[in-house]
Design a protein around this motif. Structure first.
Motif, PDB file in Angstrom:
ATOM      1  N   GLU A   1       0.686  -1.151  -0.069  1.00  0.00           N
ATOM      2  CA  GLU A   1       0.071  -0.095  -0.057  1.00  0.00           C
ATOM      3  C   GLU A   1       0.780   1.185   0.044  1.00  0.00           C
ATOM      4  O   GLU A   1       1.716   1.493   0.816  1.00  0.00           O
ATOM      5  CB  GLU A   1      -0.935   0.025   1.148  1.00  0.00           C
ATOM      6  N   THR A   2       0.802   2.216  -1.162  1.00  0.00           N
ATOM      7  CA  THR A   2       1.529   3.437  -1.199  1.00  0.00           C
ATOM      8  C   THR A   2       0.804   4.324  -2.026  1.00  0.00           C
ATOM      9  O   THR A   2       0.147   3.941  -2.811  1.00  0.00           O
ATOM     10  CB  THR A   2       2.851   2.988  -1.638  1.00  0.00           C
ATOM     11  N   ASN A   3       1.125   5.423  -1.694  1.00  0.00           N
ATOM     12  CA  ASN A   3       0.485   6.635  -2.409  1.00  0.00           C
ATOM     13  C   ASN A   3      -1.008   6.382  -2.764  1.00  0.00           C
ATOM     14  O   ASN A   3      -1.427   7.141  -3.544  1.00  0.00           O
ATOM     15  CB  ASN A   3       1.278   6.820  -3.848  1.00  0.00           C
ATOM     16  N   GLY A   4      -1.567   6.097  -1.655  1.00  0.00           N
ATOM     17  CA  GLY A   4      -3.045   6.001  -1.698  1.00  0.00           C
ATOM     18  C   GLY A   4      -3.814   4.742  -2.494  1.00  0.00           C
ATOM     19  O   GLY A   4      -4.890   4.750  -2.542  1.00  0.00           O
ATOM     20  N   TYR A   5      -2.890   3.757  -2.697  1.00  0.00           N
ATOM     21  CA  TYR A   5      -3.056   2.768  -3.685  1.00  0.00           C
ATOM     22  C   TYR A   5      -2.683   1.320  -3.097  1.00  0.00           C
ATOM     23  O   TYR A   5      -1.774   1.388  -2.245  1.00  0.00           O
ATOM     24  CB  TYR A   5      -2.679   2.561  -5.111  1.00  0.00           C
ATOM     25  N   SER A   6      -3.350   0.352  -3.114  1.00  0.00           N
ATOM     26  CA  SER A   6      -3.162  -0.895  -2.561  1.00  0.00           C
ATOM     27  C   SER A   6      -3.462  -2.064  -3.510  1.00  0.00           C
ATOM     28  O   SER A   6      -4.356  -2.073  -4.075  1.00  0.00           O
ATOM     29  CB  SER A   6      -3.957  -1.210  -1.311  1.00  0.00           C
ATOM     30  N   GLY A   7      -2.261  -3.016  -3.791  1.00  0.00           N
ATOM     31  CA  GLY A   7      -2.505  -4.025  -4.498  1.00  0.00           C
ATOM     32  C   GLY A   7      -1.156  -4.735  -4.605  1.00  0.00           C
ATOM     33  O   GLY A   7      -0.149  -4.626  -3.811  1.00  0.00           O
TER      34      GLY A   7
ATOM     35  N   GLU B   1       9.942   8.291  -2.426  1.00  0.00           N
ATOM     36  CA  GLU B   1       9.604   9.674  -1.429  1.00  0.00           C
ATOM     37  C   GLU B   1       8.513   9.470  -0.656  1.00  0.00           C
ATOM     38  O   GLU B   1       8.354  10.430   0.156  1.00  0.00           O
ATOM     39  CB  GLU B   1       9.371  10.741  -2.481  1.00  0.00           C
ATOM     40  N   ASN B   2       7.848   8.360  -0.596  1.00  0.00           N
ATOM     41  CA  ASN B   2       6.576   8.109   0.250  1.00  0.00           C
ATOM     42  C   ASN B   2       6.809   6.759   0.765  1.00  0.00           C
ATOM     43  O   ASN B   2       7.088   6.012   0.559  1.00  0.00           O
ATOM     44  CB  ASN B   2       5.386   8.277  -0.850  1.00  0.00           C
ATOM     45  N   PRO B   3       5.957   6.937   2.150  1.00  0.00           N
ATOM     46  CA  PRO B   3       5.855   5.607   2.872  1.00  0.00           C
ATOM     47  C   PRO B   3       5.271   4.406   2.092  1.00  0.00           C
ATOM     48  O   PRO B   3       4.462   4.600   1.256  1.00  0.00           O
ATOM     49  CB  PRO B   3       4.962   5.981   4.034  1.00  0.00           C
ATOM     50  N   LEU B   4       5.596   3.201   2.205  1.00  0.00           N
ATOM     51  CA  LEU B   4       5.256   2.123   1.546  1.00  0.00           C
ATOM     52  C   LEU B   4       4.740   1.104   2.531  1.00  0.00           C
ATOM     53  O   LEU B   4       5.758   0.743   3.573  1.00  0.00           O
ATOM     54  CB  LEU B   4       6.080   1.592   0.630  1.00  0.00           C
ATOM     55  N   LYS B   5       3.899   0.362   2.618  1.00  0.00           N
ATOM     56  CA  LYS B   5       3.386  -0.560   3.620  1.00  0.00           C
ATOM     57  C   LYS B   5       3.259  -1.899   2.892  1.00  0.00           C
ATOM     58  O   LYS B   5       2.635  -2.041   1.989  1.00  0.00           O
ATOM     59  CB  LYS B   5       2.101  -0.303   4.207  1.00  0.00           C
ATOM     60  N   ASN B   6       4.131  -2.864   3.514  1.00  0.00           N
ATOM     61  CA  ASN B   6       4.081  -4.142   2.467  1.00  0.00           C
ATOM     62  C   ASN B   6       3.594  -5.144   3.559  1.00  0.00           C
ATOM     63  O   ASN B   6       4.205  -5.410   4.451  1.00  0.00           O
ATOM     64  CB  ASN B   6       5.738  -4.383   2.218  1.00  0.00           C
ATOM     65  N   TYR B   7       2.450  -5.660   2.956  1.00  0.00           N
ATOM     66  CA  TYR B   7       1.577  -6.641   3.942  1.00  0.00           C
ATOM     67  C   TYR B   7       2.191  -7.920   3.735  1.00  0.00           C
ATOM     68  O   TYR B   7       2.100  -8.986   4.510  1.00  0.00           O
ATOM     69  CB  TYR B   7       0.234  -6.799   3.451  1.00  0.00           C
ATOM     70  N   SER B   8       3.061  -8.227   2.808  1.00  0.00           N
ATOM     71  CA  SER B   8       3.763  -9.673   2.700  1.00  0.00           C
ATOM     72  C   SER B   8       5.097  -9.923   3.235  1.00  0.00           C
ATOM     73  O   SER B   8       5.485 -11.195   3.166  1.00  0.00           O
ATOM     74  CB  SER B   8       4.002  -9.887   1.197  1.00  0.00           C
ATOM     75  N   LEU B   9       5.480  -8.892   4.038  1.00  0.00           N
ATOM     76  CA  LEU B   9       6.643  -9.168   4.765  1.00  0.00           C
ATOM     77  C   LEU B   9       6.489 -10.043   5.956  1.00  0.00           C
ATOM     78  O   LEU B   9       7.424 -10.732   6.418  1.00  0.00           O
ATOM     79  CB  LEU B   9       7.320  -7.880   5.436  1.00  0.00           C
ATOM     80  N   THR B  10       5.086 -10.134   6.471  1.00  0.00           N
ATOM     81  CA  THR B  10       4.692 -10.996   7.671  1.00  0.00           C
ATOM     82  C   THR B  10       3.925 -12.062   7.243  1.00  0.00           C
ATOM     83  O   THR B  10       3.028 -11.704   6.360  1.00  0.00           O
ATOM     84  CB  THR B  10       4.381 -10.492   8.831  1.00  0.00           C
TER      85      THR B  10
END
Length: 300
Positions: free
Chosen positions: A138-144, A173-182
């Motif tokens: 999930e980054t820059n307002g998008y998730s996929g 330049e923006n935060p990124l949430k990675n759901y696949s790391l866990t």
């Protein structure tokens, strides 16, 4: 006139003889420079193949691996060229080439600032172990799901099958949430029950339903349950539990399953999940003066 022509011809002959002497004197250096250039060319080919094979082990994107291999080959050729010019004692030409390359590089860098920033950002992202193709981010307002990372853009496929193309520099330049790391994700479930409900029974039943529905929840006590507020039409609560999932899609499916099972259990136990309603209550009787009403009608 003839003397002038003779003098010019003699000067030309002297000049040619001087060049010939210089060439003869520099034949060893010329041969050595040619050998250096040829060696640099063949070395660049083998280094390109080696770097390509090495980078492909770390970077799954073929476009990024190819550009890195080509850059390494160009560096070897340029180094061979500078070395050859140094052997030929062409230091002034070498200095001119460096100055020209610097000016040209500055002009190209200013003209292609956005493209180059995306290119280098793509190379950096490709070497990041925490961002891989197939991850759900999930980054820059998008998730996929990440389906491609090339030299220009970062490509996501959302849950509704839409393709999102994001410039690489925005990823850095923006935060990124990675759901696949866990391999575990926490499900948050909010709901409300009627004021007439037995709150202790509601908590107990909700925990038992979650524990029976999901194998990852070993016992009811593993489910977190908190009442949060006295709402307008219900007493609201927050329920949290862990599941084995690596994408938001799996999390949504688990949340849907939990809602269905909780609704079935509440219906069976007679627990009300109220919706917002508005009650109009008239406690006072209205007194009408008949004389006033009759006068009003007579005036009309």
């Amino acid at each position: 006139m003839e003397s002038t022509i003779t003098t010019a011809f003699n000067d030309l002959i002297d000049k040619l003889q001087g060049w010939l002497s210089a060439i003869i004197q520099n034949i060893p250096n010329l041969i050595l420079a040619i050998i250096v250039m040829a060696a640099a060319f063949f070395m660049a080919r083998y280094i390109r193949k080696f770097v390509l094979k090495l980078v492909k082990k770390r970077v799954p994107q073929e476009s990024v691996a190819n550009i890195i291999a080509k850059i390494s080959a160009v560096v070897i050729v340029v180094a061979g060229l500078f070395l050859a010019l140094g052997i030929l004692n062409l230091s002034k030409m070498l200095t001119s080439l460096l100055a020209g390359a610097g000016v040209a590089g500055l002009a190209i860098g200013l003209a292609l600032q956005g493209t180059l920033s995306n290119t280098f950002a793509g190379i950096v992202i490709s070497f990041r172990k925490r961002i891989q193709i197939g991850n759900w981010v999930e980054t820059n307002g998008y998730s996929g799901e990440v389906i491609d990372v090339n030299l220009k853009e970062f490509v996501l496929k959302e849950a509704d099958n839409n393709i999102v193309v994001i410039p690489n520099k925005m990823i850095l330049e923006n935060p990124l949430k990675n759901y696949s790391l866990t391999t575990r994700m926490r499900v948050f479930l909010e709901c409300g029950v009627g004021y007439e409900s037995d709150l202790e029974e509601v908590e107990k039943l909700t925990k038992e339903v979650i524990a029976k529905t999901f194998d990852q929840v070993e016992r009811p006590d593993d489910v977190e349950f908190y009442y949060t507020e006295f709402g307008d039409s219900s007493i609201n609560y927050l329920c949290r539990f862990w599941i084995d999932a690596e994408s938001m899609l799996e999390k949504l499916k688990s949340k849907t399953k939990a809602i269905i099972e909780i609704k079935k259990a509440y219906d069976k136990a007679g627990i009300n999940i109220p919706f917002p309603i508005r009650t109009l209550q008239f406690d006072n009787e209205l007194n009408f003066d008949e004389s006033v009403l009759s006068n009003g009608y007579s005036n009309n």
